[in-house]
Design a protein around this motif. Structure first.
Motif, PDB file in Angstrom:
ATOM      1  N   THR A   3       0.861  -1.185   0.000  1.00 36.11           N
ATOM      2  CA  THR A   3       0.000   0.000   0.000  1.00 36.11           C
ATOM      3  C   THR A   3       0.894   1.231   0.000  1.00 36.11           C
ATOM      4  O   THR A   3       1.725   1.412   0.884  1.00 36.11           O
ATOM      5  CB  THR A   3      -0.910   0.009   1.240  1.00 36.11           C
ATOM      6  N   TYR A   4       0.701   2.090  -1.006  1.00 34.41           N
ATOM      7  CA  TYR A   4       1.502   3.303  -1.147  1.00 34.41           C
ATOM      8  C   TYR A   4       0.802   4.528  -0.572  1.00 34.41           C
ATOM      9  O   TYR A   4       1.457   5.481  -0.162  1.00 34.41           O
ATOM     10  CB  TYR A   4       1.836   3.558  -2.619  1.00 34.41           C
ATOM     11  N   TYR A   5      -0.514   4.525  -0.578  1.00 38.18           N
ATOM     12  CA  TYR A   5      -1.286   5.639  -0.033  1.00 38.18           C
ATOM     13  C   TYR A   5      -2.649   5.101   0.370  1.00 38.18           C
ATOM     14  O   TYR A   5      -3.222   4.267  -0.328  1.00 38.18           O
ATOM     15  CB  TYR A   5      -1.458   6.765  -1.066  1.00 38.18           C
ATOM     16  N   ASP A   6      -3.167   5.608   1.503  1.00 46.18           N
ATOM     17  CA  ASP A   6      -4.478   5.154   1.958  1.00 46.18           C
ATOM     18  C   ASP A   6      -5.104   6.240   2.826  1.00 46.18           C
ATOM     19  O   ASP A   6      -4.516   6.674   3.808  1.00 46.18           O
ATOM     20  CB  ASP A   6      -4.332   3.855   2.764  1.00 46.18           C
ATOM     21  N   SER A   9     -10.878   8.065   1.196  1.00 46.83           N
ATOM     22  CA  SER A   9     -11.511   7.902  -0.111  1.00 46.83           C
ATOM     23  C   SER A   9     -10.571   7.416  -1.201  1.00 46.83           C
ATOM     24  O   SER A   9     -11.034   7.063  -2.282  1.00 46.83           O
ATOM     25  CB  SER A   9     -12.164   9.215  -0.550  1.00 46.83           C
ATOM     26  N   VAL A  10      -9.257   7.388  -0.956  1.00 48.23           N
ATOM     27  CA  VAL A  10      -8.296   6.978  -1.988  1.00 48.23           C
ATOM     28  C   VAL A  10      -7.358   5.934  -1.404  1.00 48.23           C
ATOM     29  O   VAL A  10      -6.860   6.083  -0.284  1.00 48.23           O
ATOM     30  CB  VAL A  10      -7.477   8.180  -2.500  1.00 48.23           C
ATOM     31  N   ARG A  11      -7.120   4.893  -2.210  1.00 46.33           N
ATOM     32  CA  ARG A  11      -6.159   3.869  -1.812  1.00 46.33           C
ATOM     33  C   ARG A  11      -5.334   3.490  -3.038  1.00 46.33           C
ATOM     34  O   ARG A  11      -5.893   3.140  -4.077  1.00 46.33           O
ATOM     35  CB  ARG A  11      -6.866   2.646  -1.253  1.00 46.33           C
ATOM     36  N   VAL A  12      -4.011   3.580  -2.906  1.00 44.81           N
ATOM     37  CA  VAL A  12      -3.099   3.208  -3.982  1.00 44.81           C
ATOM     38  C   VAL A  12      -2.293   2.017  -3.492  1.00 44.81           C
ATOM     39  O   VAL A  12      -1.588   2.110  -2.484  1.00 44.81           O
ATOM     40  CB  VAL A  12      -2.140   4.367  -4.352  1.00 44.81           C
ATOM     41  N   THR A  13      -2.414   0.919  -4.198  1.00 42.24           N
ATOM     42  CA  THR A  13      -1.654  -0.280  -3.857  1.00 42.24           C
ATOM     43  C   THR A  13      -0.797  -0.681  -5.048  1.00 42.24           C
ATOM     44  O   THR A  13      -0.855  -0.060  -6.109  1.00 42.24           O
ATOM     45  CB  THR A  13      -2.587  -1.453  -3.482  1.00 42.24           C
ATOM     46  N   SER A  14      -0.040  -1.730  -4.889  1.00 41.90           N
ATOM     47  CA  SER A  14       0.818  -2.208  -5.973  1.00 41.90           C
ATOM     48  C   SER A  14       0.014  -2.828  -7.107  1.00 41.90           C
ATOM     49  O   SER A  14       0.552  -3.065  -8.186  1.00 41.90           O
ATOM     50  CB  SER A  14       1.837  -3.211  -5.431  1.00 41.90           C
ATOM     51  N   THR A  15      -1.278  -3.056  -6.891  1.00 41.94           N
ATOM     52  CA  THR A  15      -2.097  -3.677  -7.936  1.00 41.94           C
ATOM     53  C   THR A  15      -3.204  -2.787  -8.480  1.00 41.94           C
ATOM     54  O   THR A  15      -3.630  -2.976  -9.620  1.00 41.94           O
ATOM     55  CB  THR A  15      -2.759  -4.969  -7.401  1.00 41.94           C
ATOM     56  N   ALA A  16      -3.687  -1.824  -7.673  1.00 41.03           N
ATOM     57  CA  ALA A  16      -4.843  -1.042  -8.128  1.00 41.03           C
ATOM     58  C   ALA A  16      -4.877   0.340  -7.488  1.00 41.03           C
ATOM     59  O   ALA A  16      -4.232   0.595  -6.474  1.00 41.03           O
ATOM     60  CB  ALA A  16      -6.129  -1.788  -7.803  1.00 41.03           C
ATOM     61  N   LEU A  17      -5.678   1.201  -8.107  1.00 47.50           N
ATOM     62  CA  LEU A  17      -5.985   2.523  -7.581  1.00 47.50           C
ATOM     63  C   LEU A  17      -7.485   2.552  -7.327  1.00 47.50           C
ATOM     64  O   LEU A  17      -8.272   2.260  -8.233  1.00 47.50           O
ATOM     65  CB  LEU A  17      -5.600   3.611  -8.597  1.00 47.50           C
ATOM     66  N   ARG A  18      -7.875   2.862  -6.074  1.00 50.44           N
ATOM     67  CA  ARG A  18      -9.287   2.967  -5.734  1.00 50.44           C
ATOM     68  C   ARG A  18      -9.566   4.393  -5.294  1.00 50.44           C
ATOM     69  O   ARG A  18      -8.899   4.937  -4.427  1.00 50.44           O
ATOM     70  CB  ARG A  18      -9.658   2.019  -4.594  1.00 50.44           C
ATOM     71  N   ALA A 142       2.326   8.532  -5.055  1.00 43.78           N
ATOM     72  CA  ALA A 142       2.058   7.128  -4.730  1.00 43.78           C
ATOM     73  C   ALA A 142       1.745   6.333  -5.994  1.00 43.78           C
ATOM     74  O   ALA A 142       2.216   5.206  -6.164  1.00 43.78           O
ATOM     75  CB  ALA A 142       0.909   7.020  -3.734  1.00 43.78           C
ATOM     76  N   VAL A 143       0.963   6.928  -6.893  1.00 44.36           N
ATOM     77  CA  VAL A 143       0.654   6.253  -8.166  1.00 44.36           C
ATOM     78  C   VAL A 143       1.937   6.090  -8.975  1.00 44.36           C
ATOM     79  O   VAL A 143       2.173   5.031  -9.573  1.00 44.36           O
ATOM     80  CB  VAL A 143      -0.425   7.029  -8.959  1.00 44.36           C
ATOM     81  N   GLN A 144       2.788   7.111  -8.989  1.00 42.16           N
ATOM     82  CA  GLN A 144       4.062   6.998  -9.701  1.00 42.16           C
ATOM     83  C   GLN A 144       4.894   5.841  -9.153  1.00 42.16           C
ATOM     84  O   GLN A 144       5.408   5.025  -9.920  1.00 42.16           O
ATOM     85  CB  GLN A 144       4.867   8.291  -9.567  1.00 42.16           C
ATOM     86  N   ARG A 145       5.031   5.785  -7.836  1.00 43.04           N
ATOM     87  CA  ARG A 145       5.828   4.709  -7.226  1.00 43.04           C
ATOM     88  C   ARG A 145       5.223   3.351  -7.530  1.00 43.04           C
ATOM     89  O   ARG A 145       5.946   2.396  -7.844  1.00 43.04           O
ATOM     90  CB  ARG A 145       5.925   4.913  -5.714  1.00 43.04           C
ATOM     91  N   ALA A 146       3.909   3.238  -7.431  1.00 40.06           N
ATOM     92  CA  ALA A 146       3.249   1.952  -7.683  1.00 40.06           C
ATOM     93  C   ALA A 146       3.461   1.512  -9.130  1.00 40.06           C
ATOM     94  O   ALA A 146       3.723   0.333  -9.394  1.00 40.06           O
ATOM     95  CB  ALA A 146       1.758   2.057  -7.370  1.00 40.06           C
ATOM     96  N   MET A 147       3.353   2.453 -10.067  1.00 39.59           N
ATOM     97  CA  MET A 147       3.520   2.086 -11.482  1.00 39.59           C
ATOM     98  C   MET A 147       4.978   1.802 -11.827  1.00 39.59           C
ATOM     99  O   MET A 147       5.254   0.948 -12.672  1.00 39.59           O
ATOM    100  CB  MET A 147       2.953   3.181 -12.378  1.00 39.59           C
ATOM    101  N   GLU A 148       5.917   2.475 -11.168  1.00 44.92           N
ATOM    102  CA  GLU A 148       7.333   2.200 -11.407  1.00 44.92           C
ATOM    103  C   GLU A 148       7.715   0.802 -10.933  1.00 44.92           C
ATOM    104  O   GLU A 148       8.554   0.153 -11.523  1.00 44.92           O
ATOM    105  CB  GLU A 148       8.204   3.227 -10.692  1.00 44.92           C
ATOM    106  N   ARG A 149       7.087   0.365  -9.866  1.00 45.32           N
ATOM    107  CA  ARG A 149       7.432  -0.930  -9.280  1.00 45.32           C
ATOM    108  C   ARG A 149       6.577  -2.073  -9.812  1.00 45.32           C
ATOM    109  O   ARG A 149       6.860  -3.228  -9.544  1.00 45.32           O
ATOM    110  CB  ARG A 149       7.320  -0.858  -7.764  1.00 45.32           C
ATOM    111  N   ALA A 150       5.527  -1.741 -10.568  1.00 45.63           N
ATOM    112  CA  ALA A 150       4.660  -2.787 -11.125  1.00 45.63           C
ATOM    113  C   ALA A 150       5.401  -3.504 -12.246  1.00 45.63           C
ATOM    114  O   ALA A 150       6.162  -2.887 -12.987  1.00 45.63           O
ATOM    115  CB  ALA A 150       3.368  -2.176 -11.659  1.00 45.63           C
TER     116      ALA A 150
END
Length: 173
Positions: A3-6, A9-18, A142-150
């Motif tokens: 989890t990169y951000y939570d 109303s927003v949650r950024v994980t290594s698999t999805a953006l909610r 957080a989205v940048q980090r998640a997409m860089e590591r995906a």
């Protein structure tokens, strides 16, 4: 899953953006960029009101001192008017701390609407819109980090755009 951000109303994980009740798998986002909206006059007016609230008691104190000098009354009356004016000026101290804190927060939040966009299933979609610049920056990073590591599904996928009104992709390393 990382989890990169939570927040509420927003949650950024290594698999999805909610965001609220919508969710997008990161593997399906091929480009992400942001847009900066125009300035909010409401926010700027609020900052002006805080500035006026800070300056008001000081102006009143200076006017009281000028009034005491201009009236040419007895020494006792002049000292009383100047003393009352100085007390009004000093009363702004505790209030100033609260007002400066509100002013600082207003600059942290920013005065613009920020939007995060992505290409999802071949079409642009707005992922997020907020007026809180600090929160937007945290989510975007957080989205940048998640997409860089995906894991890279294809060479052209998962690129992050720079600021501006249209996407400017950067290739993944």
């Amino acid at each position: 899953m990382t989890t990169y951000y939570d927040d509420r109303s927003v949650r950024v994980t290594s698999t999805a953006l909610r965001v609220d009740d919508r969710s997008w798998p990161l593997a399906e986002l091929t480009m992400v960029w942001h847009r900066r909206g125009s300035r909010s006059w409401r926010v700027l007016a609020g900052r002006g009101a805080i500035g006026a609230a800070l300056a008001g008691p000081l102006v009143a104190a200076l006017l009281g001192i000028a009034l005491a000098v201009w009236l040419h009354r007895s020494l006792t009356v002049t000292i009383a008017i100047v003393g009352a004016s100085v007390l009004v000026g000093l009363a702004v101290g505790p209030l100033a701390d609260v007002l400066f804190e509100h002013l600082d927060r207003s600059y942290v939040r920013g005065s613009r609407e920020w939007e995060m966009w992505a290409t999802w299933q071949g079409r642009p979609v707005r992922l997020l819109s907020t007026g809180d610049a600090l929160r937007f920056g945290q989510i975007y990073r957080a989205v940048q980090r998640a997409m860089e590591r995906a894991p890279a599904a294809a060479p052209a996928q998962n690129s992050i755009g720079s600021s501006g009104s249209r996407p400017s992709p950067r290739s993944r390393p």
